[in-house]
Design an enzyme around this catalytic site. Sequence first.
Site, PDB file in Angstrom:
ATOM      1  CG  HIS A  32      -2.030   0.998   1.141  1.00 27.45           C
ATOM      2  ND1 HIS A  32      -3.233   0.692   0.552  1.00 27.45           N
ATOM      3  CD2 HIS A  32      -2.127   2.277   1.534  1.00 27.45           C
ATOM      4  CE1 HIS A  32      -4.031   1.753   0.603  1.00 27.45           C
ATOM      5  NE2 HIS A  32      -3.375   2.728   1.203  1.00 27.45           N
ATOM      6  CG  ASP A  34      -2.543   6.247   0.218  1.00 28.32           C
ATOM      7  OD1 ASP A  34      -3.458   5.991  -0.577  1.00 28.32           O
ATOM      8  OD2 ASP A  34      -2.537   5.860   1.394  1.00 28.32           O
ATOM      9  CD  GLU A 134      -6.823   3.120   1.431  1.00 22.73           C
ATOM     10  OE1 GLU A 134      -6.502   2.972   2.620  1.00 22.73           O
ATOM     11  OE2 GLU A 134      -6.315   3.983   0.690  1.00 22.73           O
ATOM     12  CG  HIS A 161     -10.976   4.402   3.452  1.00 23.82           C
ATOM     13  ND1 HIS A 161     -11.061   5.692   3.914  1.00 23.82           N
ATOM     14  CD2 HIS A 161      -9.658   4.084   3.472  1.00 23.82           C
ATOM     15  CE1 HIS A 161      -9.842   6.147   4.189  1.00 23.82           C
ATOM     16  NE2 HIS A 161      -8.971   5.187   3.933  1.00 23.82           N
ATOM     17  CG  HIS A 202      -9.256   1.043   5.959  1.00 22.97           C
ATOM     18  ND1 HIS A 202      -9.309   2.175   6.737  1.00 22.97           N
ATOM     19  CD2 HIS A 202      -8.200   1.217   5.127  1.00 22.97           C
ATOM     20  CE1 HIS A 202      -8.335   2.999   6.386  1.00 22.97           C
ATOM     21  NE2 HIS A 202      -7.640   2.437   5.425  1.00 22.97           N
ATOM     22  CG  HIS A 223      -2.865  -0.101   4.607  1.00 24.41           C
ATOM     23  ND1 HIS A 223      -3.847  -0.634   3.828  1.00 24.41           N
ATOM     24  CD2 HIS A 223      -3.309   1.138   4.960  1.00 24.41           C
ATOM     25  CE1 HIS A 223      -4.843   0.224   3.716  1.00 24.41           C
ATOM     26  NE2 HIS A 223      -4.555   1.307   4.394  1.00 24.41           N
ATOM     27  CG  ASP A 358      -0.971   4.145   4.790  1.00 25.09           C
ATOM     28  OD1 ASP A 358      -1.247   4.536   3.642  1.00 25.09           O
ATOM     29  OD2 ASP A 358      -1.726   4.341   5.753  1.00 25.09           O
TER      30      ASP A 358
END
Length: 419
Positions: A32, A34, A134, A161, A202, A223, A358
């Site tokens: 993961h 971003d 995600e 999420h 999540h 993650h 992350d």
Amino acid sequence: MDGTTRGTQPDDDSPQARAALALRRTPVVDGHNDLPVALRARTGGSVEGLDAHRPELHTDLPRLRAGGVGAQFWSVYVPSDLPEPEAAVATLEQLDLTHRLIAHYPDRLRAAVTADQAEAAIADGRIASLLGIEGGHSLASSLGVLRAYARLGVRYVTLTHNHNTPWADSATDAPGVGGLSAQGLAVVAELNRIGVLVDLSHTAESTQRAALAAAGAPVIFSHSSCRAVTGHPRNVSDEVLALLPGNGGVVQLTFVPDFVSTEAAAWRAALAAERTRLGLPEQPWSWPRHPAPGEDPAAVAAETAAAFAAGPGAPPPPELQRWLDANPRPEATAAQVADHVERAREIAGLDHIGLGGDFDGVDRLPVDLPDVSGYPVLLGELAARGWSVGELEALTGRNVLRVLREAETRATEPLWPRG
């Protein structure tokens, strides 16, 4: 990734030498990152300049190489409070951005959808680039949309999420359907059928248990970390970790300070309580808009920066600043991340752990893991605790590639070519 000498040690058996050898033989397959949303916010979606150092980001191409990253799942995150049709459009925009990113650096990056393609890219000196969605809100409750994403190369879908979907419960929202509804079970079945990984980061524990009971292929946590070490709702309980061997899945331990440090998590909760006590509103973050046709991305980036400077980026009011001065933010460390890695290994087993940093998805990272060049630091910490080269390789990439390959094998109708 020849396994003939796995478990042997280098002539120099220092922790750093073991870490370096593991990364040479099995580079990191991170679950993961971003960067796509960071580029949307900071550059209006421009992908230029990532072949040089970018200090405002956690990620650039030189630091990925320095960190020993061989494959990266790029997150095409969009906020979970967007209405579902808007979320679907925004997800397509983020998929486009990520495809443009990969295409812009053909000598550094290569798109991959299968384990074989990822391994071939690594062997050719490229960073294999895979895509992860995600949050199930991006599907807009449509299996047709899911299949369209798969045809665009998406290799995992995180079921929620921060907010529930109509069919699945999030770890950070009030219970809705009690885990997975019948519709949610149908989503899991379709993901398995077409070979897209089910990602349980999540999600609420009820969702995790329901998905693990129903899944016909290994799942991932792209993650997440361990709740027994840091009691954060985003972390995975020992009871769920113990179910992973039966499924064959992998938990990819993350570096987010609030998830890995009890002190950092407590500080965050205390800050929220102080803001409430002072009557201060939550700091809003507006989803950056996509450039209109013909619009300069730099102009949109400047608009986003101005909105941030007036909102979340504005200096705190004096009464909150006094609290911040009296309560410095604790730093997380690579050693604390290693504690989570070792806990996950203890409960789930060596074959069921990986890494999901992350990066570019949080405002702060462990002090000695500040960007994507830091993986050798974590591996050196684990090697100093006695991990062998072969054990480090399982963590860096071998386990995740196995899960990816097994999901391909179990798919009855994959929407991408095998091999």
